[in-house]
Design a protein around this motif. Structure first.
Motif, short mmCIF file in Angstrom:
data_model
loop_
_atom_site.label_atom_id
_atom_site.label_comp_id
_atom_site.label_asym_id
_atom_site.label_seq_id
_atom_site.Cartn_x
_atom_site.Cartn_y
_atom_site.Cartn_z
N UNK A 3 -72.75 -0.13 50.33
CA UNK A 3 -72.35 0.69 49.19
C UNK A 3 -73.27 0.43 48.01
N UNK A 4 -73.35 1.43 47.14
CA UNK A 4 -74.21 1.30 45.96
C UNK A 4 -73.55 2.01 44.79
N UNK A 5 -73.58 1.39 43.62
CA UNK A 5 -73.02 1.98 42.42
C UNK A 5 -71.58 1.56 42.21
N UNK A 6 -71.02 2.02 41.11
CA UNK A 6 -69.64 1.68 40.77
C UNK A 6 -68.69 2.31 41.77
N UNK A 7 -67.64 1.57 42.07
CA UNK A 7 -66.61 2.06 42.98
C UNK A 7 -65.33 2.23 42.17
N UNK A 8 -65.05 3.48 41.83
CA UNK A 8 -63.88 3.78 41.01
C UNK A 8 -63.16 5.00 41.54
N UNK A 9 -62.19 5.48 40.77
CA UNK A 9 -61.36 6.58 41.27
C UNK A 9 -62.15 7.86 41.53
N UNK A 10 -63.33 8.00 40.94
CA UNK A 10 -64.11 9.21 41.17
C UNK A 10 -64.80 9.22 42.53
N UNK A 11 -65.09 8.04 43.08
CA UNK A 11 -65.79 8.01 44.36
C UNK A 11 -65.11 7.19 45.45
N UNK A 12 -64.00 6.55 45.15
CA UNK A 12 -63.32 5.77 46.19
C UNK A 12 -62.84 6.65 47.35
#
Length: 100
Positions: A3-12
Motif C-alpha cells: 500500500x502507498x499513501x494515507x489510508x482513510x475513509x476515502x480510500x479504505x
C-alpha cells in the motif's frame, strides 16, 4: 500486497476491495506492506480487522509489515498492536520458508 499513501475513509473501501479477494486463492500467508503508508484512520484499521477475521476463519497467516511509527501508534492506541502480527519490514520475512 503493498500500500502507498494515507489510508482513510476515502480510500479504505478500495483497500478492502483489493484485500478480500486475496483470500479466494486460498493462500497460506498474506502480507500487507505498510512501509509507504504515513497515516491510517479508524476505517483503515477496520479494513485490517476484517482481513484478520477472515484470516483466522480460513487459517491464513496475516502479517502487517513495515508500519511507520505513526501508523504503529494508531494500532497501539486502539489496543490492536499485539492482536496483529506486525513485523518491522519485509526483509528476511520469507527466508527459510519452504526449505526442509
Amino acid at each position: 500486497m503493498s500500500l502507498e499513501g494515507e489510508l482513510d475513509m476515502s480510500n479504505s473501501p478500495d483497500v478492502r476491495n483489493a484485500l478480500l479477494p486475496l483470500f479466494k486463492d486460498e493462500p497460506t500467508h498474506i502480507v500487507v506492506d505498510l512501509s509507504r503508508v504515513p497515516y491510517v484512520d479508524s476505517s483503515g484499521i477496520a479494513t485490517f480487522v476484517e482481513g484478520l477475521q477472515l484470516s483466522r476463519k480460513n487459517n491464513v497467516r496475516f502479517t502487517l509489515a513495515g508500519a511507520t511509527p505513526a501508523v504503529e501508534a494508531v494500532f497501539d492506541l486502539a489496543y490492536l498492536k499485539n492482536v496483529f502480527e506486525m513485523i518491522p519490514s519485509l526483509e528476511g520475512l520469507f527466508e527459510g520458508e519452504g526449505k526442509a
